[in-house]
Structure formats: structure tokens, C-alpha cells
Design an enzyme around this catalytic site. Sequence first.
Site, PDB file in Angstrom:
ATOM      1  CE  LYS A  21       0.653   1.375   4.522  1.00 34.65           C
ATOM      2  NZ  LYS A  21       1.446   2.519   4.949  1.00 34.65           N
ATOM      3  CG  ASP A 155      -1.390  -0.335   7.863  1.00 38.53           C
ATOM      4  OD1 ASP A 155      -2.152   0.627   8.076  1.00 38.53           O
ATOM      5  OD2 ASP A 155      -0.153  -0.243   7.845  1.00 38.53           O
TER       6      ASP A 155
END
Length: 336
Positions: A21, A155
Site C-alpha cells: 500500500k 493496516d
Amino acid sequence: MSQVGDPIRRLTPVVRLAPAKLNLSLAVVGRRSDGLHDLHSVMVPLALADRLSLAAAGGSDDTLHVDGFETGPPAANLVLRALAATREAVGAGWGGSGGPPPALAARLDKRIPVAAGLAGGSSDAAAALDGALEAWAVSLTVHERLRIAARLGSDVPFFLADGAALVEGRGESVTPLRGVTGDPPGVLLVTPRVALPTPRVFAAFDAAGGIAGGSTRTSSAHLADELRSGLSAAALVDRAGVLAVANDLIGAAVAVEPELLGLRRRLARLLRRPVGQSGSGPTLWVLYPSLVDAETAAEAVRSAHTAGELPAPGDGEPLVTATTILTRPQPDRSDR
Ligand code: ATP
């Protein structure tokens, strides 16, 4: 929990790509009583990905073999932790067996730099959660999957969204966004070889006075609004100057690793582009209209390093990677 699919498929080998990401924005908006921080962050998945495969294990325990980057002791690996948590949630009585789902042999090809602010470990955990359910031919509700994900790490819930998202709270609140549309933007990643543990960066953030003014939050909210209806690669690249400073942890990362500042400045001068930071760092990013442009920039950075023209904080030359932001509609994430 419900059983789905043909029982013969229950232990079908599963292959997942676990994307890295990038934080295009990251505002720290509050400090909670448990010491964690509330964030407002626009995150996008990248084509740079680990490859995870799951198959039936011979014995009674899950096993893990890792190729590529070193991830530390297997017992602490997020893949094994995710398999255990998912098995616990599925519970006894798998397939009418009266017992839990069977052990899995995991193989991880680790291509995402570790502890780099790219959340590779969290992505592996989400891929293991999702992949195990497919291997066992079992489904859990979205709520159950999110609950397991949030317990594995801040996350992890983002990766269950399968695309760009606005991430809030400590990561448990994930609002999918349409994201970047059309041709995928190129991204240059420069990952210095320094250890920058996330807790140390947040500690430096708190030591420097904590929550800043609201300008990062404003930029982050504005980007989330724009990505809700979709932005082209060109429009995103146009916003790079604003986004490169829309990360409240930049100063804290520099406080922990002062040489990052010099590298950022020299990269910006070399490439004549804004340079941002992903998450708590140390990975620095530069946006381009296409992968080809990012690859050209990667060559320029590697040459500059070879010529000794760029600082190399820590233990050797930074890792330099050209990749793209994944755009919707997502390609099939398994490469079976
Ligand atoms: P965070 O911001 O959550 O600390 P990060 O993006 O900086 O994450 P990750 O690569 O996700 O970094 O890994 C963080 C730590 O988790 C590493 O120090 C590593 O030892 C541990 N870890 C456990 N499992 C994994 C895995 N599958 N891949 C990478 N790291 C893992």
C-alpha cells in the site's frame, strides 16, 4: 459461518497476490486513551505484491516457507498468525469433521521491502485470512472478517477493501473509494535501508508536540472526496505537490532518521518532482503518469547512487522500485 462450494474444493491450493500500500495522505487527527493514534489517510494498493500460496499440510501444524526478503522468526509471521486467527473464528466442526479446519502449508514469496511503510506484513495477513477461507471452502461474514483483520494489525482491514480507500480510526474504519481510473499511474519507491519501527516514529511525533494544525487533514479529506468519484492518473500527478507534504509523520520520521531529509531533498532536485513519504516511512514515493516514466526515473536514481550523488542512509544503497497504483476494476488477484 457457513459452508460453501463443492466439498472436493475444500483443500484446493490457493494463490494470492498481496499488494503493498501507499499512503497518498496521512493526517494524525487524535491521540486515544490507549496511546494509539486516530488517523485520516487515503491509501491505495500497488502492483508491487508478495505472492502467497496455501496448500494442504502433511502434519497437524500450519507451516511457512519464505523466499525473498527476510521477515524474521516464522512463529511471529503475520501469515501464521492470520491462519491461526481464522481457524479459531471458523471453529470446530469443519466440513462435518467435528474438528477445526486442517493445517495449511504456506509459501510466501516476499517481494515487498519489510518494515518500509508499505504494510507488506499486513497485506500478507489479509491474503492469508482470505486465502484460508477459500482453501477450506468456508465463508465468514464481512463483519467477522473485519474483526479478525483489525486484531491482526491496524493496516490489515484496508486490504480487505480490495482497492483505494479512506482509512480512519486506528485503521478499523475503511471506506472504499473509486480511486484512480483509467491507465494506472507510475510510482517510484525509494526505500532506504534503515530500521524505522512505526512505534518509534509515533513516539517522536508525540515528543514533538503531537497533533498539528489541520492542513494535512484538509488535504486528506479533499483527496478522499475527489477519489470518491475517481481521478485520472494525470489529475493525481497534478496533485503530487500537495500530497507530498500531506503526511503528518514526515517530521517524526526525520527526527528518528535525520539523513532522510537530505535524501528527500536530493531526490526532489534530481527528479524535479515532489517526493512524498508512505506511512511512517522510510519509503519515499514519486508519482508519474505511467510505469515507463517511473522506470526511467528508477534508472536515474540507481545511476545517481552508483555515482555517489545521493545520500544512502543506513546499511547500503536504498531499494529502488518502479511500480503502479492498482486501478479499479481490480484484475483477478489470484494468478492461478
Ligand atoms: P507497520 O507500519 O505495520 O509497522 P510496515 O509497512 O512498516 O508495517 P511490514 O513489512 O508490514 O512493515 O512489517 C512490519 C514488521 O512485521 C516487520 O518488522 C516484520 O518483522 C514483521 N512481520 C511479521 N510478518 C511479516 C510478513 N509476512 N511480512 C513482513 N513483515 C512481517
